[in-house]
Each structure stands twice: as C-alpha cells, then as structure tokens.
Design a protein around this motif. Structure first.
Motif, PDB file in Angstrom:
ATOM      1  N   ASN A   1      -0.017  10.918   5.575  1.00 21.46           N
ATOM      2  CA  ASN A   1      -1.022  10.239   6.399  1.00 21.46           C
ATOM      3  C   ASN A   1      -1.208   8.791   5.963  1.00 21.46           C
ATOM      4  N   THR A   2      -1.188   8.551   4.660  1.00 26.40           N
ATOM      5  CA  THR A   2      -1.304   7.184   4.152  1.00 26.40           C
ATOM      6  C   THR A   2      -0.143   6.337   4.640  1.00 26.40           C
ATOM      7  N   VAL A   3       1.069   6.847   4.490  1.00 28.13           N
ATOM      8  CA  VAL A   3       2.252   6.104   4.922  1.00 28.13           C
ATOM      9  C   VAL A   3       2.191   5.861   6.425  1.00 28.13           C
ATOM     10  N   SER A   4       1.874   6.896   7.188  1.00 24.87           N
ATOM     11  CA  SER A   4       1.803   6.770   8.641  1.00 24.87           C
ATOM     12  C   SER A   4       0.761   5.736   9.069  1.00 24.87           C
TER      13      SER A   4
ATOM     14  N   HIS B   1       0.833  -1.210   0.000  1.00 26.12           N
ATOM     15  CA  HIS B   1       0.000   0.000   0.000  1.00 26.12           C
ATOM     16  C   HIS B   1       0.866   1.258   0.000  1.00 26.12           C
ATOM     17  N   ILE B   2       1.928   1.250   0.788  1.00 21.82           N
ATOM     18  CA  ILE B   2       2.848   2.396   0.814  1.00 21.82           C
ATOM     19  C   ILE B   2       3.485   2.568  -0.560  1.00 21.82           C
ATOM     20  N   ARG B   3       3.966   1.470  -1.127  1.00 17.49           N
ATOM     21  CA  ARG B   3       4.607   1.501  -2.443  1.00 17.49           C
ATOM     22  C   ARG B   3       3.665   2.068  -3.496  1.00 17.49           C
ATOM     23  N   ASN B   4       2.421   1.578  -3.505  1.00 21.50           N
ATOM     24  CA  ASN B   4       1.452   2.020  -4.511  1.00 21.50           C
ATOM     25  C   ASN B   4       1.103   3.498  -4.364  1.00 21.50           C
ATOM     26  N   ALA B   5       0.983   3.965  -3.137  1.00 19.76           N
ATOM     27  CA  ALA B   5       0.683   5.380  -2.909  1.00 19.76           C
ATOM     28  C   ALA B   5       1.828   6.263  -3.402  1.00 19.76           C
ATOM     29  N   LEU B   6       3.059   5.867  -3.105  1.00 18.20           N
ATOM     30  CA  LEU B   6       4.213   6.643  -3.550  1.00 18.20           C
ATOM     31  C   LEU B   6       4.363   6.592  -5.064  1.00 18.20           C
TER      32      LEU B   6
END
Length: 163
Positions: free
Chosen positions: A89-92, A62-67
């Motif tokens: 906020n997503t990463v956190s 999820h972190i990878r996809n958001a970035l």
C-alpha cells in the motif's frame, strides 16, 4: 485525480497483457504525454541519466525508505502477510503520487513508466495476487525497480538499498 490514477494502473495491466500476446496498446495511459509508443526497454538519455523532478525524487525516496526498513524481515522471511500488504500500500500510494504529479519530459516519462510497471507487478505480488510469485519475490522486484531507477535517472544523493 484518483480515478485517473486507477485508470493509469489499469492501462499498465492491460499493456502487460497485450505485450504478452505480441500486440501493442493503441492508447497512451491517461496521464501520459503524447509521446508515441512506449519504449520496450530502459535506455539512457544519449548516454546520460534522465532528469528527475522533486515529486519523483520524494516519492522514490519514500519507497526506498519503506523497503529498506522492511528488508531484514523480508530476507529472513519473517515479514507477515499483513506487513507485506502495508508495504504494498505504501509503494502503491507513492507511485500514485508520482503519477499524479508527473512533470517529466515525454521521453523520461516513458522510461519512468517501465520502472513503475515493475514496481506495480511487485506490489501485486506483495498483495498475494500472483500465485506464481511469493510476496517476498514481489518485494525484491520493487527493490530491483529502485536499482533500475538509480541506474537510469539522475537523483542526487540517492542511497542504494544494501541487500
């Protein structure tokens, strides 16, 4: 659970402050297993990558996809502060989920904390909390942490971020 996560995040921040002064923290973070002092640098597990579990893999994806989705605007320096804040906020949130569902062996867990610490520094920079670092630099710090994750953790079918 949320209190414990914030307590963990505070402990990471304290650890950085103590490390900068040459001191060592005497208490492990609340969710950590009792595995002694945290390692100073990332290492492999006797020459192989560390094992992962489903919650860790899911959170990292999820972190990878958001970035990855934000990366073109990050590189063009067109991502707005509000978008950086949302990305932070997503990463956190994903990091909190990873921490809350920690099921790794103690040595792997200790290694993961080094990557999480990098991510959280990036999150703070994306939130504008570091005068010496730009939001863009914070995002790239999280990308770098994901690259380290791929180098040190066995995550089948991991797709590196192209940048």
């Amino acid at each position: 659970m949320i209190h414990r996560t914030w307590k963990f995040l505070a402990t990471i921040g304290l650890s950085f402050g103590l490390a900068a002064t040459g001191l060592a923290a005497t208490e492990p973070a609340p969710h950590q297993h009792d595995h002694g002092a945290a390692p100073a640098e990332l290492t492999l597990n006797a020459g192989t990558k560390w094992a992962t579990d489903a919650p860790l893999r899911s959170g990292m994806e999820h972190i990878r996809n958001a970035l990855a989705a934000a990366l073109p605007d990050i590189h063009r320096n067109t991502l707005a502060d509000t978008q950086y804040a949302a990305l932070a906020n997503t990463v956190s949130s994903e990091v909190s989920g990873i921490v809350a569902n920690c099921k790794l062996q103690p040595q792997a867990d200790a290694q993961l904390h080094l990557i999480i610490a990098d991510m959280l520094q990036g999150v703070e920079a994306m939130q504008g909390k570091h005068a010496q670092s730009t939001r863009q630099h914070g995002a790239m710090q999280v990308v770098g942490a994901l690259e380290k994750y791929a180098d040190f953790f066995d995550h089948p079918h991991w797709k590196p971020i192209r940048h």
